[in-house]
Design an enzyme around this catalytic site. Structure first.
Site, PDB file in Angstrom:
ATOM      1  N   ASP A 226      39.678  42.188  40.157  1.00  0.00           N
ATOM      2  CA  ASP A 226      38.495  41.910  39.505  1.00  0.00           C
ATOM      3  C   ASP A 226      38.521  42.230  38.110  1.00  0.00           C
ATOM      4  O   ASP A 226      38.871  43.449  38.093  1.00  0.00           O
ATOM      5  CB  ASP A 226      37.158  42.193  40.436  1.00  0.00           C
ATOM      6  N   GLU A 288      42.176  38.310  38.188  1.00  0.00           N
ATOM      7  CA  GLU A 288      41.146  37.457  37.439  1.00  0.00           C
ATOM      8  C   GLU A 288      41.204  37.689  35.754  1.00  0.00           C
ATOM      9  O   GLU A 288      40.879  38.690  35.207  1.00  0.00           O
ATOM     10  CB  GLU A 288      40.051  37.963  37.921  1.00  0.00           C
TER      11      GLU A 288
HETATM   12  C1  GLC Z   1      34.099  39.359  38.016  1.00  0.00           C
HETATM   13  C2  GLC Z   1      33.504  38.575  39.303  1.00  0.00           C
HETATM   14  C3  GLC Z   1      32.069  38.392  38.981  1.00  0.00           C
HETATM   15  C4  GLC Z   1      31.367  39.865  38.720  1.00  0.00           C
HETATM   16  C5  GLC Z   1      32.216  40.280  37.596  1.00  0.00           C
HETATM   17  C6  GLC Z   1      31.718  41.827  37.553  1.00  0.00           C
HETATM   18  O1  GLC Z   1      33.961  38.584  37.005  1.00  0.00           O
HETATM   19  O2  GLC Z   1      34.155  37.551  39.614  1.00  0.00           O
HETATM   20  O3  GLC Z   1      31.435  37.702  39.858  1.00  0.00           O
HETATM   21  O4  GLC Z   1      30.149  39.785  38.441  1.00  0.00           O
HETATM   22  O5  GLC Z   1      33.422  40.544  37.884  1.00  0.00           O
HETATM   23  O6  GLC Z   1      32.479  42.760  38.761  1.00  0.00           O
END
Ligand code: GLC
Length: 570
Positions: A226, A288
């Site tokens: 993440d 991500e």
């Molecule tokens: C990432 C997740 C998102 C979350 C953020 C903070 O972008 O996909 O849903 O709010 O991280 O953890």
């Protein structure tokens, strides 16, 4: 003539010699290169206990469905204990399951049942921040001298009421929160309740790698990391440059150069990859990674060294600003030619963005557009990542008033930012109460109003449904050697509205794919681009209402509005 006994012994010896080789070959089959990875937002997939919220036993109940769809792996958004401020992305215990989703025993059962069906499980690893209720943060905040005092980013303010610098939270407001006990500020890139860990402290890395090992030891197939570009911040805390205008939260626009994508993160990723590589069966690290260009994306693989993430997400192809054939062609070409031979991972949808029909649809041809995008996702050489509900064309249902909003950024940002509830509504399984998601009509977010027509049960019975289109493409991806594994080559057809490519299997089979980005029917010659090889092709799949079966003349391939075709060159 050799005696029978001799022959039997010889065969036994050959068997003993070959068996380990065959096993090694099976283990070497790098599953994630061909995989369809299905993202599950656990609150919204299937409720098994009638509380209106999805849970792990619900996912287990639906494994046969996922198997039938052709999914190789599921990535489950955070299921750990959490105060749920950011619906699980604020974790208070990394090695357990939130009671609202079940227990660790339920997780183990889900994993075992998934393994029986050859479905792998990928965990969400949230390592940039914890919840402010995590014991680490509670301890860290208790004094300036406790053993975890330096586990988070603590700094003195510039004066009373003045944070250390002008950095903003991506969720609105200052990125600094004052804590009276320490008389200091802590840094949070996301919500106030999500304090950033200090990755410059080796103890943090050690604790996080242990957490990853906990899940790897259980047998999970890997992690989706993440927000991983945000692990490090510039230690000098220099102000970010202010840009013209205001953002959706009413704050000044600012650069984020000092808050994300700092080079230090790559050292962590290389060490993490080394650790993960000690496990058998090709565990995978997915990132991500929203990045500005393909050069930046390649760094996350470790470039030509291939020693960082196996699959940083390519957000360029699936999150284009508009449906523009030239842009898509360029992005897909970049992924094929500028990633040092690394494996692309295309993503068109997730729990943070309106679904693709809401972003690319024109209101008239939405289904054809979504089908064509699915053709790109499943028949290019990329690993495919999809989001639950894409396969039935679930809509994005944006709240119509502030009091309906559940996602905090939709509350603080209303009405400019309406939050992410729209893409998180419950999965639509059938036409019964709560779309078969729950026996409880009061689901955590309302079921989208179109659930009586748009659901798994209805679409299973309609040959032309989105669900059957997904199944067809995923089946081709598994069974057709060219689509499964073939070398990909982009084609120049002379028609700027068409994006086309070939896949060539080691056995010589060539499959040609053409996607139209035009709202009017097109006729395109693919033969010249193919170098004259073959004049006809056999249709394997066609969308948009085009030619469904039979033979295609490669000199004049007709494509309906936003149509796509997958055909085997004869
Ligand atoms: C990432 C997740 C998102 C979350 C953020 C903070 O972008 O996909 O849903 O709010 O991280 O953890």
């Amino acid at each position: 003539m050799p005696s029978r006994k001799f022959t039997a012994l010889w065969l036994l010896a050959l068997g003993l010699f070959l068996t380990p080789l065959l096993h090694a070959a099976a283990a070497d089959e790098v599953w994630w290169k061909h995989a369809v990875i299905y993202e599950i937002y656990p609150r919204s997939f299937q409720d098994s206990n009638g509380d209106g919220m999805g849970d792990l036993n619900g996912i287990t109940e639906r494994l046969d469905y996922l198997k039938d769809l052709g999914v190789d792996a599921i990535w489950i958004a955070p299921l750990y204990p959490s105060p749920q401020v950011d619906f699980g992305y604020d974790i208070s215990d990394y090695e357990n399951v939130d009671p609202q989703y079940g227990t660790l025993a339920d997780f183990d059962r889900l994993l075992a049942e998934a393994q029986k069906r050859n479905i792998r499980i990928i965990m969400d690893a949230v390592m940039n921040h914890t919840s402010d209720k995590h014991p680490w943060f509670i301890e860290s905040a208790s004094s300036r001298t406790n053993p975890k005092a330096d586990w988070y980013i603590w700094r003195d303010g510039k004066g009373p009421g003045k944070p250390p610098n002008n950095w903003l939270s991506t969720f609105g407001g200052s990125a600094w929160q004052f804590d009276p006990a320490r008389n200091q500020y802590y840094y949070h890139y996301f919500y106030i309740q999500q304090p950033d860990l200090n990755w410059r402290n080796p103890q943090v890395e050690h604790a996080m790698f242990n957490m990853l090992r906990f899940w790897l030891d259980k047998g999970v197939a890997g992690f989706r990391l993440d927000a991983v570009p945000t692990l490090f911040e510039d230690p000098t805390l220099t102000d970010e440059k202010i840009l013209p205008g205001k953002n959706k939260f009413g704050d000044p626009n600012e650069e984020t150069k000092l808050q994300e994508n700092l080079p230090e993160v790559h050292g962590v990723i290389r060490r993490m990859r080394t650790m993960v590589n000690t496990y058998p069966n090709n565990r995978v690290l997915i990132g991500e990674t929203y990045l500005p260009n393909v050069q930046e994306l390649d760094k996350w693989y470790g470039g030509a060294k291939h020693n960082e993430l196996q699959l940083p997400m390519d957000m360029q192809v699936g999150f284009e600003k508009k449906l523009d054939a030239n842009e898509f062609r360029q992005r897909i070409t970049d992924a094929e030619t500028k990633l040092d031979g690394n494996q692309p991972l295309f993503v068109f949808d997730n729990h943070d963005n309106p679904r693709s029909a809401a972003r690319y649809g024109d209101g008239v041809h939405n289904k054809a557009i979504d089908q064509m995008l699915a053709t790109i996702l499943f028949t290019t050489h990329s690993t495919a990542m999809m989001y639950y509900g894409d396969e039935i064309e679930m809509p994005t249902t944006v709240p119509t008033s502030k009091d309906q909003v559940k996602d905090p950024i939709g509350i603080s940002g209303w009405p400019q930012e309406k939050g992410r509830d729209g893409e998180r509504t419950p999965m639509q399984w059938n036409s019964s109460t709560a779309a078969g998601f729950s026996t409880n009509p009061n689901t955590w977010l309302p079921v989208a109003p179109d659930y009586k027509e748009v659901n798994v049960e209805v679409e299973s019975k309609e040959p032309d449904s989105m669900l059957n289109w997904y199944k067809k493409l995923i089946a081709l991806r598994r069974t057709d050697p060219a689509i499964h594994d073939g070398v990909m080559k982009m084609l120049e057809t002379g028609n700027q509205q068409i994006v086309a490519w070939t896949r060539k299997a080691p056995n010589g089979e060539v499959v040609v794919v053409a996607c139209s980005f035009a709202a009017e029917p097109q006729s395109v010659s693919l033969q010249k681009a193919l170098g004259g090889s073959g004049k006809t092709a056999k249709t394997l799949a066609a969308s948009g209402g085009g030619e469904q079966n039979g033979t295609v003349d490669l000199n004049a391939v007709s494509l309906p509005a936003y149509g796509s075709i997958v055909a085997q060159v004869q």
